[in-house]
Design an enzyme around this catalytic site. Structure first.
Site, mmCIF file in Angstrom:
data_model
loop_
_atom_site.group_PDB
_atom_site.id
_atom_site.type_symbol
_atom_site.label_atom_id
_atom_site.label_comp_id
_atom_site.label_asym_id
_atom_site.label_seq_id
_atom_site.Cartn_x
_atom_site.Cartn_y
_atom_site.Cartn_z
ATOM 1 N N ASP A 131 -75.116 -58.485 -26.301
ATOM 2 C CA ASP A 131 -74.926 -57.225 -27.049
ATOM 3 C C ASP A 131 -74.221 -56.398 -25.782
ATOM 4 O OD1 ASP A 131 -76.598 -54.655 -28.872
ATOM 5 O OD2 ASP A 131 -74.504 -55.350 -28.706
ATOM 6 N N LYS A 133 -72.017 -53.792 -24.426
ATOM 7 C CA LYS A 133 -71.102 -52.816 -24.947
ATOM 8 C C LYS A 133 -71.607 -51.744 -24.069
ATOM 9 C CE LYS A 133 -74.682 -51.659 -28.325
ATOM 10 N NZ LYS A 133 -74.924 -51.680 -29.884
ATOM 11 N N ASN A 136 -74.888 -49.845 -23.463
ATOM 12 C CA ASN A 136 -75.902 -50.609 -23.078
ATOM 13 C C ASN A 136 -75.718 -50.673 -21.512
ATOM 14 O OD1 ASN A 136 -77.803 -51.177 -24.865
ATOM 15 N ND2 ASN A 136 -76.931 -53.094 -25.375
HETATM 16 C C1 LIG Z 1 -78.710 -38.052 -18.871
HETATM 17 O O1 LIG Z 1 -78.658 -38.268 -20.251
HETATM 18 C C2 LIG Z 1 -78.737 -39.465 -20.275
HETATM 19 C C3 LIG Z 1 -78.119 -39.818 -21.743
HETATM 20 C C4 LIG Z 1 -78.601 -41.131 -22.243
HETATM 21 C C5 LIG Z 1 -79.360 -42.062 -21.388
HETATM 22 C C6 LIG Z 1 -80.010 -41.488 -20.067
HETATM 23 N N1 LIG Z 1 -80.752 -42.363 -19.381
HETATM 24 C C7 LIG Z 1 -81.405 -43.323 -19.803
HETATM 25 N N2 LIG Z 1 -82.199 -44.047 -18.937
HETATM 26 C C8 LIG Z 1 -82.678 -45.244 -19.080
HETATM 27 C C9 LIG Z 1 -82.515 -45.894 -20.374
HETATM 28 C C10 LIG Z 1 -83.109 -47.106 -20.884
HETATM 29 C C11 LIG Z 1 -83.219 -48.037 -19.988
HETATM 30 C C12 LIG Z 1 -83.649 -49.436 -20.283
HETATM 31 C C13 LIG Z 1 -84.281 -49.600 -21.808
HETATM 32 C C14 LIG Z 1 -84.433 -51.027 -22.148
HETATM 33 O O2 LIG Z 1 -84.650 -51.042 -23.485
HETATM 34 N N3 LIG Z 1 -84.720 -52.040 -21.218
HETATM 35 C C15 LIG Z 1 -85.077 -53.418 -21.461
HETATM 36 C C16 LIG Z 1 -83.659 -53.833 -21.093
HETATM 37 O O3 LIG Z 1 -82.950 -53.550 -20.455
HETATM 38 N N4 LIG Z 1 -83.895 -55.420 -21.000
HETATM 39 C C17 LIG Z 1 -82.996 -56.276 -20.651
HETATM 40 C C18 LIG Z 1 -81.876 -56.049 -19.657
HETATM 41 C C19 LIG Z 1 -81.033 -56.916 -19.278
HETATM 42 C C20 LIG Z 1 -81.231 -58.198 -19.945
HETATM 43 C C21 LIG Z 1 -82.240 -58.494 -20.785
HETATM 44 C C22 LIG Z 1 -83.008 -57.759 -21.097
HETATM 45 C C23 LIG Z 1 -84.164 -48.485 -22.552
HETATM 46 C C24 LIG Z 1 -83.983 -47.155 -22.119
HETATM 47 C C25 LIG Z 1 -81.995 -44.795 -21.430
HETATM 48 O O4 LIG Z 1 -82.024 -45.368 -22.812
HETATM 49 C C26 LIG Z 1 -81.415 -44.351 -23.731
HETATM 50 C C27 LIG Z 1 -80.626 -45.235 -24.787
HETATM 51 C C28 LIG Z 1 -79.642 -44.594 -25.624
HETATM 52 C C29 LIG Z 1 -78.946 -45.622 -26.633
HETATM 53 N N5 LIG Z 1 -78.193 -46.373 -25.975
HETATM 54 C C30 LIG Z 1 -78.881 -47.116 -24.838
HETATM 55 C C31 LIG Z 1 -79.682 -46.167 -24.003
HETATM 56 N N6 LIG Z 1 -81.444 -43.707 -21.099
HETATM 57 C C32 LIG Z 1 -79.682 -40.112 -19.757
#
Ligand SMILES: COc1cccc(Nc2ncc(-c3ccc(C(=O)NCC(=O)Nc4ccccc4)cc3)c(OCC3CCNCC3)n2)c1
Length: 335
Positions: A131, A133, A136
């Site tokens: 996925d 994009k 991500n």
């Molecule tokens: C400053 O304004 C902003 C604005 C927006 C974001 C930020 N920052 C910010 N930092 C950290 C996150 C985050 C990181 C990892 C995971 C996750 O689900 N990890 C699991 C994972 O990555 N597995 C995996 C990786 C690689 C291979 C296999 C498995 C979830 C959330 C975030 O999320 C917000 C979402 C919003 C919808 N689109 C995607 C990001 N946002 C900051």
């Protein structure tokens, strides 16, 4: 809304994202004042997808790479999972491209090499992302990229999970074989999506786009897209090699790491050398022992023996990050 499991450990702030069954909130790790992202999943709405969270946690624990968001802590209650993850203060790459209209070849290359390094590392461990994009791909404070898998799509690279076929990956970035519901290899599908990503970096818009899903599918299956005048011939060659309809004709991740466009201006091909596991840091350990009163040697022994996703691990890693950023390890007195 308050979660008892986080009380005293993390202060929840604004919601920074929500997907199918996960919500991500910005939070502060109280003892160090460091920002983290906490992905909150409630077990009821996860339903029979619950085992995928366990797979994701296992995956993230093994994925130690400078361009993949780090998992600090996992808290499980009978109603929720909380994943405490590295916060990327630069937001989504998507917004970065939109605000700059499009990126120069040099800036695109810097970013794209980091994505290739993360994906090559994933593939080397037998994973495929599926996925890829711009939503991500996040930016940290130093404008380095962090690949994430927000939608629990990353899976072992070979073989198909048919029911995931449709739910995983947004069609805009999906490879022809995935759209046609054929057997596909995750590694080949990831190359296609990276081709779409590279095109978006260099052009500021998507190679295949349409409001109607049938027209979008038709465009993807035709493999035809515009080549704006500003694209260099080297960029065009690389994009064409990635957006090959026939997956067997598509460039492989190894060829990609060594491609002339990728290595131009750099001394070496992309390597996916990843960061090692824990290294013992005495400053961090002595700061932690000042917080909790335990001897540094005891803290280290417990850290090494732990499952690496407990509160002690999160505190250690956050202090280590802060030290690597050259900041003092001062701790808020309320700790
Ligand atoms: C400053 O304004 C902003 C604005 C927006 C974001 C930020 N920052 C910010 N930092 C950290 C996150 C985050 C990181 C990892 C995971 C996750 O689900 N990890 C699991 C994972 O990555 N597995 C995996 C990786 C690689 C291979 C296999 C498995 C979830 C959330 C975030 O999320 C917000 C979402 C919003 C919808 N689109 C995607 C990001 N946002 C900051």
């Amino acid at each position: 809304v308050r979660y008892a499991a986080l009380k005293g450990l993390y202060d929840l702030e604004k919601t920074i994202g929500s997907g199918g069954f996960a919500k991500v909130k910005l939070a502060t790790h109280i003892a160090t004042g460091e920002k983290v992202a906490i992905k909150i999943m409630d077990k009821i709405s996860l339903g029979d997808d619950l085992p995928r969270v366990k797979l994701e946690v296992q995956a993230l624990k093994t994925l130690l790479h400078q361009h993949i968001c780090r998992l600090y802590q996992v808290i499980e209650t009978d109603s929720h999972y909380f994943m405490v993850i590295e916060y990327c203060s630069g937001g989504e790459l998507f917004d970065h491209i939109v605000e700059k209209n499009r990126l120069s070849e040099t800036e695109s290359r810097k970013f794209f090499r980091q994505i290739v390094s993360a994906v090559a590392y994933l593939h080397s461990l037998g994973y495929a992302h599926r996925d890829l994009k711009p939503e991500n791909v996040l930016l940290d404070r130093e404008e380095n990229l962090k690949l994430i898998d927000f939608g629990l799509c990353a899976k072992p690279k070979n073989g198909i999970d048919s029911h995931l076929q449709t739910s995983c990956g947004s069609p805009t970035y999906a490879a022809p074989e995935l759209i046609l519901g054929k057997k596909y290899l995750g590694s080949e599908v990831d190359i296609w999506s990276m081709g779409v990503l590279l095109y978006a970096l260099l052009c500021g818009f998507l190679p295949f786009d349409d409001n109607s899903i049938e027209n979008l599918y038709r465009k993807i299956l035709s493999g035809k897209y515009d080549e704006p005048s500003w694209l260099s011939s080297s960029s065009k060659r690389l994009i064409r090699a990635m957006l090959q309809i026939d997956p067997k004709k598509r460039i492989t991740i190894q060829e990609l790491c060594n491609h002339p466009w990728i290595t131009a201006g750099f001394l070496n091909p992309v390597s996916f050398v990843h960061k090692t596991n824990f290294e013992k840091d005495d400053d961090v350990l002595s700061t932690m022992s000042a917080i909790c009163g335990e001897h540094a040697s005891d803290i280290w022994r417990k850290l090494v023996k732990s499952d690496r996703t407990d509160y002690r691990t999160a505190t250690y890693l956050l202090l280590l990050d802060r030290k690597l950023r050259g900041l003092s390890l001062r701790i808020s007195p309320s700790a």
